[in-house]
Scaffold this motif. Sequence first.
Motif, short mmCIF file in Angstrom:
data_model
loop_
_atom_site.label_atom_id
_atom_site.label_comp_id
_atom_site.label_asym_id
_atom_site.label_seq_id
_atom_site.Cartn_x
_atom_site.Cartn_y
_atom_site.Cartn_z
N ASP A 118 0.83 -1.21 0.00
CA ASP A 118 0.00 0.00 0.00
C ASP A 118 0.86 1.26 0.00
OD1 ASP A 118 -1.88 1.96 0.40
OD2 ASP A 118 -2.97 0.86 1.96
N SER A 119 0.47 2.24 -0.83
CA SER A 119 1.23 3.48 -0.92
C SER A 119 0.91 4.46 0.20
CB SER A 119 0.98 4.16 -2.27
OG SER A 119 -0.39 4.50 -2.41
N THR A 120 -0.23 4.30 0.88
CA THR A 120 -0.63 5.24 1.91
C THR A 120 0.23 5.12 3.16
OG1 THR A 120 -2.90 5.15 1.10
CG2 THR A 120 -2.55 6.08 3.30
N TRP A 121 0.33 3.91 3.68
CA TRP A 121 1.10 3.69 4.89
C TRP A 121 2.27 2.73 4.68
CZ3 TRP A 121 -0.24 7.17 8.30
CH2 TRP A 121 -1.55 7.65 8.33
N GLY A 122 2.41 2.25 3.50
CA GLY A 122 3.51 1.32 3.25
C GLY A 122 3.28 -0.04 3.90
N GLN A 123 2.04 -0.45 3.94
CA GLN A 123 1.72 -1.73 4.57
C GLN A 123 1.58 -2.85 3.55
OE1 GLN A 123 -1.83 -0.54 6.73
NE2 GLN A 123 -0.69 -0.53 8.67
N LEU A 124 1.91 -4.04 3.99
CA LEU A 124 1.68 -5.24 3.19
C LEU A 124 0.42 -5.91 3.70
CD1 LEU A 124 5.31 -6.70 3.18
CD2 LEU A 124 4.17 -5.52 1.30
N LYS A 125 -0.48 -6.27 2.79
CA LYS A 125 -1.72 -6.93 3.21
C LYS A 125 -2.25 -7.83 2.12
CE LYS A 125 -4.18 -2.63 2.13
NZ LYS A 125 -5.02 -1.53 2.70
N CYS A 146 3.13 -25.39 3.76
CA CYS A 146 3.04 -23.93 3.67
C CYS A 146 1.61 -23.45 3.99
CB CYS A 146 3.46 -23.48 2.27
SG CYS A 146 3.97 -21.75 2.14
N ILE A 147 0.62 -24.19 3.53
CA ILE A 147 -0.77 -23.84 3.83
C ILE A 147 -1.02 -23.90 5.33
CG2 ILE A 147 -3.16 -24.61 3.58
CD1 ILE A 147 -2.42 -25.58 0.76
N GLN A 148 -0.47 -24.91 5.97
CA GLN A 148 -0.62 -25.02 7.43
C GLN A 148 0.00 -23.82 8.14
OE1 GLN A 148 1.02 -28.82 8.51
NE2 GLN A 148 -0.65 -29.98 7.58
N ASP A 149 1.17 -23.38 7.65
CA ASP A 149 1.80 -22.19 8.24
C ASP A 149 0.90 -20.97 8.10
OD1 ASP A 149 4.01 -23.66 8.92
OD2 ASP A 149 5.29 -22.91 7.31
N ALA A 150 0.33 -20.80 6.91
CA ALA A 150 -0.52 -19.64 6.66
C ALA A 150 -1.77 -19.66 7.54
CB ALA A 150 -0.91 -19.58 5.18
N GLU A 151 -2.31 -20.85 7.75
CA GLU A 151 -3.52 -20.95 8.57
C GLU A 151 -3.21 -20.78 10.06
OE1 GLU A 151 -4.94 -24.77 7.48
OE2 GLU A 151 -6.13 -24.04 5.78
N ARG A 152 -2.06 -21.28 10.47
CA ARG A 152 -1.72 -21.26 11.89
C ARG A 152 -1.28 -19.87 12.36
NH1 ARG A 152 1.24 -25.48 11.79
NH2 ARG A 152 3.13 -24.41 11.12
N SER A 153 -0.61 -19.12 11.48
CA SER A 153 -0.05 -17.82 11.89
C SER A 153 -0.49 -16.71 10.95
CB SER A 153 1.49 -17.91 11.92
OG SER A 153 1.92 -18.97 12.74
N ALA A 154 -1.77 -16.65 10.69
CA ALA A 154 -2.29 -15.66 9.74
C ALA A 154 -2.07 -14.24 10.25
CB ALA A 154 -3.77 -15.91 9.50
N ILE A 155 -1.80 -13.36 9.30
CA ILE A 155 -1.63 -11.95 9.63
C ILE A 155 -2.62 -11.13 8.78
CG2 ILE A 155 0.79 -12.20 10.26
CD1 ILE A 155 1.52 -11.00 7.53
N GLY A 156 -3.06 -10.01 9.33
CA GLY A 156 -3.95 -9.13 8.57
C GLY A 156 -3.16 -8.20 7.67
N GLU A 157 -2.24 -7.49 8.26
CA GLU A 157 -1.37 -6.58 7.50
C GLU A 157 -0.07 -6.39 8.28
OE1 GLU A 157 -3.37 -2.39 8.98
OE2 GLU A 157 -4.17 -3.36 7.18
N LEU A 158 0.94 -5.91 7.58
CA LEU A 158 2.27 -5.75 8.18
C LEU A 158 2.93 -4.51 7.61
CD1 LEU A 158 4.54 -7.13 9.94
CD2 LEU A 158 5.31 -8.18 7.80
N ASP A 159 3.46 -3.67 8.47
CA ASP A 159 4.17 -2.48 8.00
C ASP A 159 5.52 -2.90 7.42
OD1 ASP A 159 5.93 0.01 8.20
OD2 ASP A 159 3.94 0.79 8.78
N HIS A 160 5.85 -2.36 6.26
CA HIS A 160 7.09 -2.76 5.59
C HIS A 160 8.32 -2.47 6.44
CE1 HIS A 160 7.60 1.55 4.71
NE2 HIS A 160 8.86 1.25 4.37
N SER A 161 8.22 -1.45 7.31
CA SER A 161 9.37 -1.08 8.14
C SER A 161 9.66 -2.12 9.23
CB SER A 161 9.14 0.30 8.78
OG SER A 161 8.00 0.28 9.62
N ASP A 162 8.70 -2.99 9.47
CA ASP A 162 8.89 -4.04 10.47
C ASP A 162 9.57 -5.29 9.90
OD1 ASP A 162 7.71 -2.50 12.47
OD2 ASP A 162 5.68 -3.28 12.02
N LEU A 163 9.75 -5.31 8.59
CA LEU A 163 10.37 -6.48 7.97
C LEU A 163 11.86 -6.56 8.32
CD1 LEU A 163 8.81 -6.41 4.37
CD2 LEU A 163 8.41 -8.14 6.15
N LYS A 164 12.31 -7.78 8.57
CA LYS A 164 13.73 -8.04 8.82
C LYS A 164 14.19 -9.15 7.89
CE LYS A 164 13.23 -6.89 13.73
NZ LYS A 164 11.82 -6.49 13.56
#
Length: 207
Positions: A118-125, A146-164
């Motif tokens: 997203d260009s507004t806040w730089g979030q990934l969703k 991989c599907i199990q990982d996605a279901e077990r630890s689902a995220i709504g959105e993530l700020d790009h600045s939090d990526l490591k």
Amino acid sequence: MAVIGGVAAFAAAVTAAVVTGLFQPDGSNKASPGPAAASPSAQVPTTPTPSPAGATSAPPSEASVSPVAESPLPAYAIKADRVAISLPKPDTYAPGKLDIDRIRASRGGKDGAELVYDSTWGQLKADNDAFVGKSSAQRPSSAEECIQDAERSAIGELDHSDLKPGDAFCIVSDDENVAWIRYVGKGSGSLPPLNFELTVWQMSQAQ
């Protein structure tokens, strides 16, 4: 009376003679023997045991050939494995997009995408009914994992600045294709391009 006595004496004599002929002094019976007893060695024929009611004799078995089972196709096939891909820097009204069904990244456009930058806040969703979840830095061994990982630890959105570097995610599209992405770094700027390593599994029916 003399005549009657003589007759009686004669009858008694005849009876005595008959009895003497039939029985010897040792008491053995000389009467005609009955049917000979069966010899101990004589074999008695056996009668076959009747089959249960309704039972039928099985026909001679014929050599049967077992059909060869066909190996089922795997549910998923790898379409891209550990390829480098860059999620473009977003512009106003033109977010960066990752489309795992087409295996491409783009900026803006009307094409569907599963991950939007997203260009507004730089979030990934997630977008277009996809879902995204955290995964391990080591690529999953299969799409199902991989599907199990996605279901077990689902995220709504993530700020790009939090990526490591090393952060990884699994994405499942509405077409049931699956992607694993691992963040490796970014470009320059306040909303920089985001660089990932990407593996994509697609449904085998789509081959």
